[in-house]
Scaffold this motif. Structure first.
Motif, short mmCIF file in Angstrom:
data_model
loop_
_atom_site.label_atom_id
_atom_site.label_comp_id
_atom_site.label_asym_id
_atom_site.label_seq_id
_atom_site.Cartn_x
_atom_site.Cartn_y
_atom_site.Cartn_z
N CYS A 127 0.82 -1.21 0.00
CA CYS A 127 0.00 0.00 0.00
C CYS A 127 0.86 1.26 0.00
N GLY A 128 0.21 2.34 -0.34
CA GLY A 128 0.87 3.64 -0.34
C GLY A 128 0.28 4.52 -1.42
N PRO A 129 0.56 5.82 -1.37
CA PRO A 129 0.06 6.73 -2.40
C PRO A 129 0.76 6.50 -3.73
N THR A 130 0.27 7.13 -4.77
CA THR A 130 0.91 7.05 -6.08
C THR A 130 2.36 7.52 -5.99
N GLY A 131 3.26 6.78 -6.62
CA GLY A 131 4.67 7.17 -6.61
C GLY A 131 5.43 6.78 -5.37
N SER A 132 4.89 5.86 -4.57
CA SER A 132 5.55 5.47 -3.33
C SER A 132 6.42 4.21 -3.49
N GLY A 133 6.46 3.65 -4.69
CA GLY A 133 7.33 2.50 -4.92
C GLY A 133 6.66 1.14 -4.75
N LYS A 134 5.33 1.12 -4.75
CA LYS A 134 4.60 -0.14 -4.55
C LYS A 134 4.96 -1.17 -5.63
N THR A 135 4.91 -0.72 -6.89
CA THR A 135 5.15 -1.62 -8.02
C THR A 135 6.56 -2.21 -7.96
N THR A 136 7.53 -1.37 -7.60
CA THR A 136 8.92 -1.83 -7.54
C THR A 136 9.10 -2.85 -6.42
N THR A 137 8.47 -2.62 -5.27
CA THR A 137 8.58 -3.58 -4.16
C THR A 137 8.01 -4.93 -4.55
N ILE A 138 6.82 -4.93 -5.14
CA ILE A 138 6.21 -6.19 -5.56
C ILE A 138 7.05 -6.87 -6.62
N ALA A 139 7.55 -6.09 -7.59
CA ALA A 139 8.37 -6.68 -8.66
C ALA A 139 9.61 -7.36 -8.09
N SER A 140 10.26 -6.72 -7.13
CA SER A 140 11.47 -7.31 -6.56
C SER A 140 11.16 -8.61 -5.82
N LEU A 141 10.03 -8.64 -5.11
CA LEU A 141 9.63 -9.85 -4.37
C LEU A 141 9.25 -10.98 -5.33
N ILE A 142 8.45 -10.65 -6.34
CA ILE A 142 8.04 -11.67 -7.31
C ILE A 142 9.25 -12.21 -8.07
N ASN A 143 10.19 -11.32 -8.39
CA ASN A 143 11.37 -11.78 -9.12
C ASN A 143 12.23 -12.70 -8.27
N GLU A 144 12.28 -12.44 -6.95
CA GLU A 144 12.99 -13.35 -6.04
C GLU A 144 12.34 -14.73 -6.07
#
Length: 355
Positions: free
Chosen positions: A130-147
């Motif tokens: 969670c978080g507002p727009t531009g808070s890095g949500k997509t990047t966090t999920i991408a890094s976890l899924i890629n792991e």
């Protein structure tokens, strides 16, 4: 006139997060959270239109002119990937481009609490970021899924609007579906996920009741499900999940959510002392105590559990995270207080630490 490709290359070279184009202004870059104008003349309405139309197809032009909105992503080889949003303002076109790294960042590079990495060990259940727009949500999920992609054998299916990070097949196979291109909407795509034999699912955004319902069903039936919400705290995310349903349904949803929810990550990006953006992160580990509070409709007490659950469960409140960033001299006090959800609590924490 400068080309859009040149502007986007400049965006990458300056390590800007966004590029904005609008009538009456020179192109604008967002660098470390601040807007900086490119040294060039102001753009006319026709200039913006020419730049905008230089990277879209005739079909996309038609959709944009009909709907007055267009959301898509594209890549420039050896430069970067970008998410674009086109819209109209005062009768003329304006554009926002978000830079997306071609390479998915490693989790360790994000500066989030180590406990967040434990998410990749969940065999099933729901994880909210969670978080507002531009808070890095997509990047966090991408890094976890890629792991997960690198260490597990399974099938990963994502539903995104639009596709941002591009995954390669690792030990898993990865199928990415884009709203508008591969499926009509999140509800339809989420409904079909069960028939696609997934092990790990990403539902880009929980926008409505039906999508939330399917996300919970997927988590309940043994899948690991990632999803995002635009909320400012972990307890608020739980509250939003429940309140999206009507009165009679809430009791059933609370039981289901208590059973399925594994963790909530809530994050913000704030200016760091060195001029860079620094992540502050709240982490809710859904343990037995939290599950009971959700089931018994005592969501307002979750924050208290987070405050006391740091030692046993590794939970982190936003103020815990801000305090850590202050002690590590990554953010200054003024910025920390601006982003604190409870400045009085943060002030007391600092006083106890002798600051």
């Amino acid at each position: 006139m400068i080309s859009l490709q040149q502007l986007l290359k400049s965006c990458v070279q300056e390590e800007a997060s966004d590029l904005h184009l609008t009538q009456g202004s020179a192109p604008v870059l967002r660098i470390n959270g601040k807007l900086v104008r490119v040294k060039s003349s102001a753009l006319s309405a026709q200039d913006v239109k020419n730049l905008a139309y230089s990277v879209i197809t005739d079909y996309q032009k038609k959709i944009f002119e009909q709907k007055k909105e267009l959301d898509f992503a594209f890549s420039i080889k050896k430069v970067s990937r970008f998410r674009a949003n086109y819209y109209y303002q005062k009768g003329s076109i304006a554009c926002a481009f978000r830079r997306i790294n071609l390479k998915i960042p490693t989790f360790s590079s994000l500066g989030l609490p180590d406990i967040v990495a434990s998410i990749i060990n969940y065999p099933h259940g729901l994880v909210l970021v969670c978080g507002p727009t531009g808070s890095g949500k997509t990047t966090t999920i991408a890094s976890l899924i890629n792991e997960i992609n690198m260490i597990r054998k399974g099938h990963i299916v994502t539903v995104e609007d639009p596709i941002e990070y591009i995954y390669s097949h690792g030990k898993c196979i990865v199928n990415q579906r884009e709203i508008g291109l591969d499926t009509d909407n999140f509800e339809i795509a989420a409904r079909q996920l069960l028939r696609q034999d997934p092990d790990v699912c990403l539902i880009g955004e929980l926008r409505d009741r039906e999508t939330v319902e399917y996300a919970l069903k997927l988590a309940e039936t043994g899948h690991l499900v990632f999803a995002t919400l635009h909320t400012n705290s972990a307890p608020e995310a739980v509250h939003r999940m429940v309140n999206i349903f009507s009165g009679e349904e809430k009791s059933h949803v609370r039981v289901l959510l208590a059973q399925c929810l594994n963790a909530v990550v809530s994050q913000r990006l704030l200016p760091g002392i060195k001029g860079n953006l620094t992540a502050a992160c709240e982490f809710l580990q859904v343990n037995t105590a939290v599950r009971n509070l959700i089931r018994e409709d005592k969501i307002y007490q979750i924050y208290s559990v987070m405050q006391t659950g740091r030692e046993k469960s590794g939970m982190v409140t936003m103020n815990n995270s801000l305090m850590s960033l202050i002690l590590k001299r990554k953010v200054d006090l003024k910025e920390a207080f601006l982003y604190s959800p409870d400045p009085e609590e943060l002030d007391n924490m600092l006083k106890k630490a002798g600051i």
